[in-house]
Write an enzyme that holds these catalytic residues in place. Structure first.
Site, PDB file in Angstrom:
ATOM      1  N   ASN A   9       1.911   3.511  -0.629  1.00  0.00           N
ATOM      2  CA  ASN A   9       0.652   3.963  -1.217  1.00  0.00           C
ATOM      3  C   ASN A   9      -0.483   3.282  -0.459  1.00  0.00           C
ATOM      4  O   ASN A   9      -0.764   2.105  -0.675  1.00  0.00           O
ATOM      5  CB  ASN A   9       0.635   3.573  -2.710  1.00  0.00           C
ATOM      6  CG  ASN A   9      -0.661   3.949  -3.399  1.00  0.00           C
ATOM      7  OD1 ASN A   9      -1.504   4.636  -2.809  1.00  0.00           O
ATOM      8  ND2 ASN A   9      -0.820   3.492  -4.638  1.00  0.00           N
ATOM      9  N   TRP A  10      -1.108   4.045   0.423  1.00  0.00           N
ATOM     10  CA  TRP A  10      -2.178   3.459   1.257  1.00  0.00           C
ATOM     11  C   TRP A  10      -3.488   3.303   0.493  1.00  0.00           C
ATOM     12  O   TRP A  10      -4.454   2.745   1.024  1.00  0.00           O
ATOM     13  CB  TRP A  10      -2.420   4.329   2.493  1.00  0.00           C
ATOM     14  CG  TRP A  10      -1.369   4.203   3.555  1.00  0.00           C
ATOM     15  CD1 TRP A  10      -0.263   3.393   3.537  1.00  0.00           C
ATOM     16  CD2 TRP A  10      -1.329   4.906   4.804  1.00  0.00           C
ATOM     17  NE1 TRP A  10       0.457   3.553   4.689  1.00  0.00           N
ATOM     18  CE2 TRP A  10      -0.174   4.472   5.488  1.00  0.00           C
ATOM     19  CE3 TRP A  10      -2.153   5.862   5.398  1.00  0.00           C
ATOM     20  CZ2 TRP A  10       0.174   4.961   6.748  1.00  0.00           C
ATOM     21  CZ3 TRP A  10      -1.809   6.345   6.654  1.00  0.00           C
ATOM     22  CH2 TRP A  10      -0.655   5.903   7.319  1.00  0.00           C
ATOM     23  N   HIS A  98      -1.239   6.565 -11.527  1.00  0.00           N
ATOM     24  CA  HIS A  98      -1.320   5.174 -11.065  1.00  0.00           C
ATOM     25  C   HIS A  98      -2.297   4.405 -11.951  1.00  0.00           C
ATOM     26  O   HIS A  98      -3.323   4.958 -12.381  1.00  0.00           O
ATOM     27  CB  HIS A  98      -1.779   5.137  -9.604  1.00  0.00           C
ATOM     28  CG  HIS A  98      -1.613   3.785  -8.991  1.00  0.00           C
ATOM     29  ND1 HIS A  98      -2.511   2.774  -9.220  1.00  0.00           N
ATOM     30  CD2 HIS A  98      -0.640   3.282  -8.196  1.00  0.00           C
ATOM     31  CE1 HIS A  98      -2.091   1.688  -8.570  1.00  0.00           C
ATOM     32  NE2 HIS A  98      -0.964   1.973  -7.936  1.00  0.00           N
ATOM     33  N   GLU A 147       5.159   0.024 -12.924  1.00  0.00           N
ATOM     34  CA  GLU A 147       4.234  -0.874 -12.235  1.00  0.00           C
ATOM     35  C   GLU A 147       3.434  -1.681 -13.253  1.00  0.00           C
ATOM     36  O   GLU A 147       2.390  -1.211 -13.729  1.00  0.00           O
ATOM     37  CB  GLU A 147       3.260  -0.067 -11.376  1.00  0.00           C
ATOM     38  CG  GLU A 147       3.914   0.718 -10.275  1.00  0.00           C
ATOM     39  CD  GLU A 147       2.972   0.909  -9.094  1.00  0.00           C
ATOM     40  OE1 GLU A 147       3.376   0.570  -7.985  1.00  0.00           O
ATOM     41  OE2 GLU A 147       1.826   1.348  -9.305  1.00  0.00           O
ATOM     42  N   SER A 184       3.317  -5.823  -5.755  1.00  0.00           N
ATOM     43  CA  SER A 184       3.447  -6.978  -4.864  1.00  0.00           C
ATOM     44  C   SER A 184       4.825  -7.107  -4.211  1.00  0.00           C
ATOM     45  O   SER A 184       5.295  -8.224  -3.965  1.00  0.00           O
ATOM     46  CB  SER A 184       3.088  -8.270  -5.607  1.00  0.00           C
ATOM     47  OG  SER A 184       1.737  -8.229  -6.044  1.00  0.00           O
ATOM     48  N   GLY A 205       2.096  -1.011  -2.054  1.00  0.00           N
ATOM     49  CA  GLY A 205       0.701  -0.898  -1.642  1.00  0.00           C
ATOM     50  C   GLY A 205       0.438  -1.751  -0.414  1.00  0.00           C
ATOM     51  O   GLY A 205       0.642  -1.327   0.727  1.00  0.00           O
ATOM     52  N   GLY A 206       0.002  -2.986  -0.624  1.00  0.00           N
ATOM     53  CA  GLY A 206      -0.418  -3.880   0.455  1.00  0.00           C
ATOM     54  C   GLY A 206       0.565  -3.983   1.611  1.00  0.00           C
ATOM     55  O   GLY A 206       0.163  -3.951   2.777  1.00  0.00           O
TER      56      GLY A 206
HETATM   57  P1  PGA Z   1       0.834  -3.600  -4.244  1.00  0.00           P
HETATM   58  O1  PGA Z   1       0.467  -2.168  -4.889  1.00  0.00           O
HETATM   59  O2  PGA Z   1       2.166  -3.420  -3.539  1.00  0.00           O
HETATM   60  O3  PGA Z   1      -0.288  -3.885  -3.306  1.00  0.00           O
HETATM   61  O4  PGA Z   1       0.931  -4.560  -5.370  1.00  0.00           O
HETATM   62  C1  PGA Z   1       1.445  -1.400  -5.511  1.00  0.00           C
HETATM   63  C2  PGA Z   1       0.833  -0.159  -6.093  1.00  0.00           C
HETATM   64  O5  PGA Z   1      -0.305  -0.234  -6.588  1.00  0.00           O
HETATM   65  O6  PGA Z   1       1.421   0.922  -6.058  1.00  0.00           O
END
Ligand code: PGA
Length: 221
Positions: A9-10, A98, A147, A184, A205-206
């Site tokens: 997820n960019w 989300h 999440e 994370s 995400g990150g």
């Molecule tokens: P993150 O984001 O890996 O940066 O915690 C995950 C997400 O929001 O889907």
């Protein structure tokens, strides 16, 4: 081996040049054998859907493309909205619900249920996000991402045993086939989740923003 999803997820990151560079670097770095049980999905912002769909073909990378959202309306006079009909030319998946959409854009369960209907009407596969085992899951959804808000972008992932318990509960209660964990996740901790029986992959995400990190994460699952 069970099917595993790796969904990047960019969020609201990357220009066209940066996205192109991502795929060039990914193609150079990729040492993944073809595996029909592994589904890797890149979810860029809307303006990059077409470019990313082209790049996976050009670089011959076995990744699918997903959108990060879909309109709750069909095609029509809805300024600023992107309907499922427009998305389906470029993507096979869509993330719906989300926590950032719920929090910053005030999306409610009702709106999200409409979005799911729209996605299904256009043949998109939904990845539906919930932040707890109490999350309501619309009918027909087969892939859910658990999440917990406190784990997203904080560097403090959920306890794997908690994620496993929630995933098992969501499957038993709602009959969904796949539950992913998100929050994370990194190459260092991914195996703590993907090796658990009820968890079928991750939403990242990150750690998906640099191709090296994301590919390393897949390799460590
Ligand atoms: P993150 O984001 O890996 O940066 O915690 C995950 C997400 O929001 O889907």
């Amino acid at each position: 081996m069970k099917k595993q999803f790796f969904i990047a997820n960019w969020k609201s990151h990357k220009t066209a040049d940066e996205a192109t560079q991502w795929f060039v670097e990914a193609a150079a770095d990729i040492h993944l054998t073809k595996d029909s049980e592994r589904e890797v999905v890149i979810c860029p912002p809307f303006p990059l859907l077409s470019l990313c769909a082209e790049e996976v073909k050009k670089q011959q990378i076995p990744f699918a493309i997903g959108a990060q959202d879909v309109s709750s309306f069909s095609e029509g006079a809805y300024t600023g909205e992107v309907s499922g009909r427009l998305i389906k030319d470029f993507a096979t998946y869509v993330i719906i619900g989300h926590s950032e959409r719920r929090r910053y854009f005030h999306e409610t369960d009702e709106m999200l249920f409409e979005k799911v209907k729209q996605a299904h009407a256009y043949g998109l596969q939904v990845v539906y996000c919930v932040d707890s085992k109490e999350g309501k899951i619309p009918e027909g959804v087969n892939i859910v991402a658990y999440e917990p808000v406190a784990a997203i972008g904080t560097g403090h992932p959920d306890d794997p045993s908690d994620a496993e318990a929630v995933a098992g509960f969501l499957k038993a209660q709602n009959g969904v086939s796949y539950v992913l964990y998100g929050g994370s996740v990194t190459a260092e901790d991914i195996a703590n989740y993907t090796q658990l029986p009820s968890i079928d992959g991750v939403l990242v995400g990150g750690a998906s923003l640099a191709p090296k990190d994301f590919i390393s994460l897949i390799q460590h699952a």
